[in-house]
Design a protein around this motif. Structure first.
Motif, short mmCIF file in Angstrom:
data_model
loop_
_atom_site.label_atom_id
_atom_site.label_comp_id
_atom_site.label_asym_id
_atom_site.label_seq_id
_atom_site.Cartn_x
_atom_site.Cartn_y
_atom_site.Cartn_z
N ASP A 1 10.31 5.32 2.83
CA ASP A 1 8.89 5.09 2.53
C ASP A 1 8.49 5.78 1.23
O ASP A 1 7.78 5.21 0.40
CB ASP A 1 8.01 5.61 3.68
CG ASP A 1 8.29 4.90 4.99
OD1 ASP A 1 8.58 3.69 4.95
OD2 ASP A 1 8.21 5.55 6.05
N TYR A 2 8.95 7.02 1.06
CA TYR A 2 8.62 7.76 -0.15
C TYR A 2 9.29 7.15 -1.38
O TYR A 2 8.68 7.05 -2.45
CB TYR A 2 9.04 9.23 -0.01
CG TYR A 2 8.15 10.01 0.95
CD1 TYR A 2 6.81 10.23 0.63
CD2 TYR A 2 8.64 10.49 2.15
CE1 TYR A 2 5.99 10.93 1.50
CE2 TYR A 2 7.82 11.19 3.03
CZ TYR A 2 6.50 11.41 2.70
OH TYR A 2 5.68 12.10 3.56
N ILE A 3 10.53 6.74 -1.22
CA ILE A 3 11.24 6.13 -2.35
C ILE A 3 10.59 4.83 -2.76
O ILE A 3 10.40 4.57 -3.97
CB ILE A 3 12.73 5.88 -1.99
CG1 ILE A 3 13.44 7.21 -1.69
CG2 ILE A 3 13.43 5.14 -3.11
CD1 ILE A 3 13.39 8.21 -2.82
N GLU A 4 10.21 4.01 -1.79
CA GLU A 4 9.56 2.74 -2.10
C GLU A 4 8.23 2.97 -2.82
O GLU A 4 7.89 2.27 -3.77
CB GLU A 4 9.31 1.96 -0.80
CG GLU A 4 8.82 0.54 -1.03
CD GLU A 4 8.68 -0.26 0.24
OE1 GLU A 4 8.56 -1.50 0.16
OE2 GLU A 4 8.69 0.35 1.34
N GLY B 1 14.65 6.48 -6.65
CA GLY B 1 13.34 7.02 -7.03
C GLY B 1 13.43 7.98 -8.18
O GLY B 1 12.51 8.77 -8.42
N SER B 2 14.57 7.95 -8.90
CA SER B 2 14.82 8.85 -10.04
C SER B 2 14.78 10.31 -9.61
O SER B 2 14.22 11.17 -10.31
CB SER B 2 13.82 8.60 -11.17
OG SER B 2 13.95 7.30 -11.67
N LEU B 3 15.38 10.59 -8.47
CA LEU B 3 15.42 11.93 -7.92
C LEU B 3 16.86 12.37 -7.67
O LEU B 3 17.77 11.53 -7.58
CB LEU B 3 14.65 12.00 -6.59
CG LEU B 3 13.17 11.63 -6.62
CD1 LEU B 3 12.63 11.55 -5.20
CD2 LEU B 3 12.38 12.64 -7.43
N GLU B 4 17.05 13.68 -7.55
CA GLU B 4 18.38 14.21 -7.27
C GLU B 4 18.28 15.55 -6.55
O GLU B 4 17.25 16.23 -6.62
CB GLU B 4 19.17 14.38 -8.57
CG GLU B 4 18.59 15.44 -9.50
CD GLU B 4 19.38 15.58 -10.79
OE1 GLU B 4 20.27 14.76 -11.04
OE2 GLU B 4 19.09 16.52 -11.56
N TRP C 1 7.13 1.94 -6.61
CA TRP C 1 5.90 1.18 -6.83
C TRP C 1 5.05 1.83 -7.92
O TRP C 1 4.54 1.16 -8.81
CB TRP C 1 5.11 1.08 -5.52
CG TRP C 1 3.84 0.28 -5.64
CD1 TRP C 1 3.72 -1.08 -5.56
CD2 TRP C 1 2.53 0.81 -5.87
NE1 TRP C 1 2.40 -1.44 -5.72
CE2 TRP C 1 1.64 -0.31 -5.91
CE3 TRP C 1 2.01 2.08 -6.04
CZ2 TRP C 1 0.28 -0.14 -6.11
CZ3 TRP C 1 0.65 2.24 -6.23
CH2 TRP C 1 -0.20 1.14 -6.28
N TYR C 2 4.91 3.14 -7.85
CA TYR C 2 4.11 3.86 -8.85
C TYR C 2 4.75 3.77 -10.24
O TYR C 2 4.04 3.69 -11.25
CB TYR C 2 3.93 5.33 -8.46
CG TYR C 2 2.68 5.57 -7.64
CD1 TYR C 2 1.42 5.50 -8.22
CD2 TYR C 2 2.76 5.87 -6.28
CE1 TYR C 2 0.27 5.70 -7.48
CE2 TYR C 2 1.61 6.08 -5.53
CZ TYR C 2 0.37 5.99 -6.13
OH TYR C 2 -0.77 6.20 -5.38
N LYS D 1 0.84 -1.19 0.00
CA LYS D 1 0.00 0.00 0.00
C LYS D 1 0.88 1.24 0.00
O LYS D 1 1.63 1.48 0.95
CB LYS D 1 -0.91 0.00 1.24
CG LYS D 1 -1.87 -1.17 1.33
CD LYS D 1 -2.88 -1.15 0.18
CE LYS D 1 -3.85 -2.33 0.29
NZ LYS D 1 -4.78 -2.37 -0.87
N PRO D 2 0.82 2.04 -1.07
CA PRO D 2 1.63 3.26 -1.11
C PRO D 2 1.19 4.23 -0.03
O PRO D 2 0.00 4.30 0.31
CB PRO D 2 1.34 3.81 -2.51
CG PRO D 2 0.00 3.26 -2.88
CD PRO D 2 -0.04 1.89 -2.26
N ILE D 3 2.14 4.96 0.51
CA ILE D 3 1.79 5.93 1.55
C ILE D 3 0.98 7.07 0.95
O ILE D 3 1.06 7.36 -0.24
CB ILE D 3 3.06 6.49 2.25
CG1 ILE D 3 4.00 7.11 1.21
CG2 ILE D 3 3.75 5.41 3.05
CD1 ILE D 3 5.24 7.71 1.83
N ASP D 4 0.20 7.71 1.78
CA ASP D 4 -0.68 8.78 1.33
C ASP D 4 0.11 9.98 0.84
O ASP D 4 1.22 10.23 1.31
CB ASP D 4 -1.59 9.20 2.50
CG ASP D 4 -2.82 9.93 2.01
OD1 ASP D 4 -2.67 11.11 1.64
OD2 ASP D 4 -3.91 9.35 2.00
#
Length: 301
Positions: free
Chosen positions: A60-63, A140-143, A67-68, A46-49
């Motif tokens: 949590d955000y990266i996971e 998470g493809s972020l920098e 997922w998305y 379940k993705p976090i809100d």
């Protein structure tokens, strides 16, 4: 005797075949059970809100972002290009929401990020925890992106959206996403001044003018027009710390005059060329700057 031997042989073959079939059935059951377990784990996640919470960690955000991405890629493979256009809009919006939350979670890191810059070596020197954090964001493809005036933000890596949606959307969206990926490779402006060259700004402005002409009915057109006008305004008038002219006497700087002449020669029928000609004439005629802005009439948001 021959009949008995033949019967025994047939019996052995039959037993071997049954065992082989039983073994095959057993293996297939194991494989199906394994697949079922994997699918169940994916379905149970379940993705976090998207409502930011201090309870959520960076992991949590990266996971959730991972997922998305996986979920979106599966949907892309089954969708039509038109459906993927809408999927792109939804996907980019939800990533933006998570980036906002992640930025709140890492607020202290973002505030202190600029302090890791070493002026002597003209480079950043990061402690181990920041290097690990950068590696985590990359999942998470972020920098981290330093945006000027001591501020640092979290951005999607330049080619993220294009790598996900390339050639799976309609032509207008494909062109749009690809161009944005190119433009986000470098910072556009910082400290109230232009970072890219005047030539690059001119080419960007022409690109979006052509996009508007080519895809006038695109759902993207309203947003593109806003971006185009912003680029055109900056191209003609500059920014606070990188103006195109001397405010005291309205004299155009030589490098900008040369750039305007370049764009006029290369794209004589463009609106950018038309506005450049008009601007030069007005400044040369010593028309007050306030009046020039009214005559050129470009809305910058």
């Amino acid at each position: 005797m021959i009949k008995k031997s033949l019967a025994a042989f047939i019996l052995l073959v039959s037993i071997f075949s049954c065992k082989k079939e039983a073994s095959k059935t057993s293996q297939e059951k194991i494989e199906k059970d394994t697949i079922s377990i994997v699918e169940t784990k994916e379905d149970l996640f379940k993705p976090i809100d998207t409502t930011c919470s201090s309870k959520n960690k960076t992991e949590d955000y990266i996971e959730t972002l991972q997922w998305y991405k996986q979920k979106t890629e599966k949907e892309i493979a089954q969708n039509s290009p038109e459906q993927n256009d809408k999927l792109y809009e939804a996907y980019s919006k939800i990533r933006e929401k998570y980036i906002v939350c992640l930025s709140e979670t890492l607020g202290k890191v973002l505030e202190e990020y600029v302090n890791y810059y070493d002026s002597e070596s003209n480079s950043y020197k990061f402690p181990e925890n920041i290097r690990k954090l950068s590696a985590e964001l990359k999942k998470g493809s972020l920098e981290f992106r330093e945006v000027g005036e001591g501020y640092t933000e979290i951005w999607s890596v330049p080619d993220h959206y294009f790598s996900v949606f390339k050639n799976r959307v309609t032509p207008d969206y494909n062109t749009y996403i690809e161009q944005l990926s190119k433009e986000s490779e470098s910072l556009y402006s910082a400290d109230a001044g232009l970072v890219i060259s005047w030539k690059e700004l001119g080419e960007r402005t022409i690109f979006w003018e052509n996009f508007i002409k080519k895809y006038p009915k695109s759902p993207l057109i309203s947003g593109v027009k806003v971006m185009y006008n912003s680029y055109l305004y900056d191209y003609l008038f500059g920014m606070d710390n990188t103006p195109t002219h001397e405010h005291s006497d309205g004299t155009l700087y030589d490098e900008n005059r040369q750039e305007f002449n370049r764009i006029i020669k290369k794209y004589p029928n463009s609106n950018v060329a038309k506005k450049s000609k008009e601007l030069m004439s007005l400044f040369d005629a010593k028309v007050p700057e306030e009046e020039i802005h009214k005559i050129i009439n470009i809305e910058r948001e």
